[in-house]
Design a protein around this motif. Structure first.
Motif, PDB file in Angstrom:
ATOM      1  N   TYR A 195       6.331  12.587   2.062  1.00  0.00           N
ATOM      2  CA  TYR A 195       5.214  12.621   3.629  1.00  0.00           C
ATOM      3  C   TYR A 195       4.090  12.305   2.802  1.00  0.00           C
ATOM      4  O   TYR A 195       3.590  12.384   1.418  1.00  0.00           O
ATOM      5  N   GLY A 196       3.122  11.207   3.315  1.00  0.00           N
ATOM      6  CA  GLY A 196       2.038  10.765   3.198  1.00  0.00           C
ATOM      7  C   GLY A 196       0.959  11.896   3.534  1.00  0.00           C
ATOM      8  O   GLY A 196       2.004  12.736   4.474  1.00  0.00           O
ATOM      9  N   ASP A 197       0.027  11.943   3.465  1.00  0.00           N
ATOM     10  CA  ASP A 197      -1.066  13.106   4.828  1.00  0.00           C
ATOM     11  C   ASP A 197      -1.013  12.616   5.373  1.00  0.00           C
ATOM     12  O   ASP A 197      -0.959  13.169   6.721  1.00  0.00           O
ATOM     13  N   CYS A 198      -0.830  11.316   6.149  1.00  0.00           N
ATOM     14  CA  CYS A 198      -0.615  10.880   7.596  1.00  0.00           C
ATOM     15  C   CYS A 198      -1.173  11.630   8.506  1.00  0.00           C
ATOM     16  O   CYS A 198      -0.708  11.903   9.886  1.00  0.00           O
ATOM     17  N   GLY A 199      -2.597  11.261   8.503  1.00  0.00           N
ATOM     18  CA  GLY A 199      -3.698  11.504   9.367  1.00  0.00           C
ATOM     19  C   GLY A 199      -3.670  13.655   8.959  1.00  0.00           C
ATOM     20  O   GLY A 199      -4.153  13.913  10.016  1.00  0.00           O
ATOM     21  N   THR A 200      -2.963  14.556   8.874  1.00  0.00           N
ATOM     22  CA  THR A 200      -2.970  15.820   8.916  1.00  0.00           C
ATOM     23  C   THR A 200      -4.696  16.147   8.490  1.00  0.00           C
ATOM     24  O   THR A 200      -4.954  17.815   8.442  1.00  0.00           O
TER      25      THR A 200
ATOM     26  N   ALA B 100       3.679  -0.143  -1.204  1.00  0.00           N
ATOM     27  CA  ALA B 100       2.493  -0.925  -1.774  1.00  0.00           C
ATOM     28  C   ALA B 100       2.977  -0.999  -3.310  1.00  0.00           C
ATOM     29  O   ALA B 100       2.272  -1.390  -3.998  1.00  0.00           O
ATOM     30  N   GLY B 101       2.264   0.175  -3.230  1.00  0.00           N
ATOM     31  CA  GLY B 101       1.750   1.028  -5.059  1.00  0.00           C
ATOM     32  C   GLY B 101       0.127   1.297  -4.715  1.00  0.00           C
ATOM     33  O   GLY B 101      -0.196   0.856  -4.410  1.00  0.00           O
ATOM     34  N   ASN B 102       0.130   2.703  -4.864  1.00  0.00           N
ATOM     35  CA  ASN B 102      -0.932   2.753  -4.624  1.00  0.00           C
ATOM     36  C   ASN B 102      -1.975   2.176  -5.314  1.00  0.00           C
ATOM     37  O   ASN B 102      -3.165   2.875  -4.294  1.00  0.00           O
ATOM     38  N   ALA B 103      -2.146   2.772  -6.578  1.00  0.00           N
ATOM     39  CA  ALA B 103      -3.476   1.922  -7.081  1.00  0.00           C
ATOM     40  C   ALA B 103      -3.361   0.304  -6.564  1.00  0.00           C
ATOM     41  O   ALA B 103      -4.355   0.213  -6.306  1.00  0.00           O
ATOM     42  N   ASP B 104      -2.529  -0.327  -5.848  1.00  0.00           N
ATOM     43  CA  ASP B 104      -2.933  -1.520  -5.467  1.00  0.00           C
ATOM     44  C   ASP B 104      -3.081  -1.797  -4.017  1.00  0.00           C
ATOM     45  O   ASP B 104      -4.267  -1.881  -4.131  1.00  0.00           O
ATOM     46  N   HIS B 105      -2.696  -0.685  -3.629  1.00  0.00           N
ATOM     47  CA  HIS B 105      -3.197  -0.817  -2.009  1.00  0.00           C
ATOM     48  C   HIS B 105      -4.908   0.065  -2.036  1.00  0.00           C
ATOM     49  O   HIS B 105      -5.224  -0.447  -0.823  1.00  0.00           O
ATOM     50  N   ALA B 106      -5.301   0.903  -2.971  1.00  0.00           N
ATOM     51  CA  ALA B 106      -6.199   1.328  -2.315  1.00  0.00           C
ATOM     52  C   ALA B 106      -7.156   0.651  -3.001  1.00  0.00           C
ATOM     53  O   ALA B 106      -8.142   0.069  -2.858  1.00  0.00           O
TER      54      ALA B 106
ATOM     55  N   GLU C 223       3.220  27.267  -0.091  1.00  0.00           N
ATOM     56  CA  GLU C 223       4.840  26.843  -0.281  1.00  0.00           C
ATOM     57  C   GLU C 223       5.889  26.997  -1.223  1.00  0.00           C
ATOM     58  O   GLU C 223       6.450  27.175  -1.977  1.00  0.00           O
ATOM     59  N   GLY C 224       4.769  25.955  -2.418  1.00  0.00           N
ATOM     60  CA  GLY C 224       4.719  25.299  -3.852  1.00  0.00           C
ATOM     61  C   GLY C 224       5.578  24.326  -4.209  1.00  0.00           C
ATOM     62  O   GLY C 224       6.933  24.607  -4.813  1.00  0.00           O
ATOM     63  N   VAL C 225       5.786  24.068  -2.878  1.00  0.00           N
ATOM     64  CA  VAL C 225       6.309  22.427  -2.908  1.00  0.00           C
ATOM     65  C   VAL C 225       5.439  21.373  -3.147  1.00  0.00           C
ATOM     66  O   VAL C 225       4.281  20.498  -2.578  1.00  0.00           O
ATOM     67  N   GLU C 226       5.774  20.574  -4.156  1.00  0.00           N
ATOM     68  CA  GLU C 226       5.864  18.799  -4.323  1.00  0.00           C
ATOM     69  C   GLU C 226       5.646  18.153  -3.053  1.00  0.00           C
ATOM     70  O   GLU C 226       6.663  17.723  -1.934  1.00  0.00           O
ATOM     71  N   ARG C 227       4.838  17.177  -3.032  1.00  0.00           N
ATOM     72  CA  ARG C 227       4.978  16.068  -1.959  1.00  0.00           C
ATOM     73  C   ARG C 227       5.128  14.684  -3.125  1.00  0.00           C
ATOM     74  O   ARG C 227       4.005  14.539  -4.349  1.00  0.00           O
ATOM     75  N   ILE C 228       5.610  13.617  -2.211  1.00  0.00           N
ATOM     76  CA  ILE C 228       5.121  12.130  -3.018  1.00  0.00           C
ATOM     77  C   ILE C 228       3.544  12.175  -2.810  1.00  0.00           C
ATOM     78  O   ILE C 228       2.904  12.135  -1.768  1.00  0.00           O
ATOM     79  N   PRO C 229       3.518  11.617  -4.440  1.00  0.00           N
ATOM     80  CA  PRO C 229       1.689  10.635  -4.727  1.00  0.00           C
ATOM     81  C   PRO C 229       1.212   9.659  -2.997  1.00  0.00           C
ATOM     82  O   PRO C 229       2.151   9.068  -2.998  1.00  0.00           O
ATOM     83  N   GLY C 230      -0.027   9.743  -1.937  1.00  0.00           N
ATOM     84  CA  GLY C 230      -0.672   8.973  -1.539  1.00  0.00           C
ATOM     85  C   GLY C 230      -0.851   9.211   0.219  1.00  0.00           C
ATOM     86  O   GLY C 230       0.197  10.596   0.418  1.00  0.00           O
ATOM     87  N   PRO C 231      -2.045   8.827   0.343  1.00  0.00           N
ATOM     88  CA  PRO C 231      -2.145   9.063   2.096  1.00  0.00           C
ATOM     89  C   PRO C 231      -1.357   8.877   2.878  1.00  0.00           C
ATOM     90  O   PRO C 231      -1.081   9.217   4.093  1.00  0.00           O
ATOM     91  N   HIS C 232      -0.254   7.476   2.208  1.00  0.00           N
ATOM     92  CA  HIS C 232       0.536   7.339   4.378  1.00  0.00           C
ATOM     93  C   HIS C 232       1.643   6.144   2.692  1.00  0.00           C
ATOM     94  O   HIS C 232       1.795   5.147   2.076  1.00  0.00           O
ATOM     95  N   CYS C 233       2.981   6.150   3.711  1.00  0.00           N
ATOM     96  CA  CYS C 233       3.668   5.363   3.484  1.00  0.00           C
ATOM     97  C   CYS C 233       2.724   3.439   3.128  1.00  0.00           C
ATOM     98  O   CYS C 233       4.115   3.085   1.663  1.00  0.00           O
ATOM     99  N   PHE C 234       2.684   2.879   3.562  1.00  0.00           N
ATOM    100  CA  PHE C 234       1.933   2.105   3.332  1.00  0.00           C
ATOM    101  C   PHE C 234       1.194   1.652   1.487  1.00  0.00           C
ATOM    102  O   PHE C 234       1.754   0.717   1.289  1.00  0.00           O
TER     103      PHE C 234
END
Length: 229
Positions: free
Chosen positions: A77-82, A108-114, A93-104
């Motif tokens: 999940y991204g942050d997805c508006g949370t 696209a690649g977080n650095a490029d999309h930013a 909970e000690g759980v990781e997630r994929i980096p990034g604010p959302h699926c777009f």
């Protein structure tokens, strides 16, 4: 698309990929294409995006219900508006997630999309394969434009173009995306981005799986999908 289609469960591996339902097709295809039997994939309903305050507690509940069955849980999940609440839950909970604010962003690649978002994000409406396939349900009907056409200008009057960040090279999806842009009164742009950071981070998780799990060379899905699925 029924509720069952949004919440697939796939695999018997000891690492759980807990994903947004909007990513279900991509996650399962990616895992199957690479032969990663270290994973089990479970998804929460994509409709949670209309109520982002419910995402973090839903993910927390799923983690707690699944913890005893898996060696590791990784959230797709991204942050997805949370507004950071998902990250606070995951830290607790000690759980990781994929980096990034959302699926777009991670497609696209977080650095490029930013960089792109800084230049054009305020006037660009982003689409992925999922949102093209399910445009009517998640945009046209979800925003009530089908019932109140005047809402189109309210929601999209300040946008200039719709950019389709495509995961697959599918002529039918490209045609559908162009039609989505036309219906919104926006210019259309197509960018084939594939799976970007999404695929790379799943591969990293696969490499960290317990010894004996199959983790072959990363293979990016590049073929055509089917627009009607």
């Amino acid at each position: 698309m029924n509720e069952a289609a949004q919440r697939p469960r796939k695999g018997t591996g000891r690492t759980l990929l807990l994903a947004c339902g909007a990513l279900a097709r991509e996650v399962i295809e990616f895992v199957e294409r690479n032969g990663w039997d270290c994973f089990t994939v479970e998804c929460l309903p994509a409709r949670l995006h209309w109520q982002p305050a419910l995402i973090a507690p839903a993910v927390r509940d799923k983690i707690r219900a699944a913890r005893h069955r898996f060696d590791r849980i990784y959230v797709l999940y991204g942050d997805c508006g949370t507004a950071g609440e998902l990250d606070r839950v995951l830290a607790a909970e000690g759980v990781e997630r994929i980096p990034g604010p959302h699926c777009f962003s991670f497609f696209a690649g977080n650095a490029d999309h930013a960089r792109e978002a800084a230049d054009e994000g305020a006037t660009t409406f982003w689409l992925t394969d999922f949102f093209v396939r399910h445009f009517d349900r998640f945009v046209w009907e979800g925003l009530g434009i089908d019932r109140h056409p005047e809402l189109r200008e309210l929601y999209f009057g300040n946008y200039e173009k719709a950019v389709y960040l495509a995961q697959t090279d599918d002529p039918a999806l490209r045609a559908r995306a162009e039609e989505c842009a036309r219906r919104l009164g926006l210019e259309y742009e197509h960018r084939f981005v594939g799976y970007g950071d999404f695929g790379r981070h799943i591969a990293i998780v696969a490499d960290a799986a317990p010894p004996g799990a199959a983790t072959p060379r990363l293979r990016q899905p590049t073929g055509s999908g089917t627009a009607d699925e």
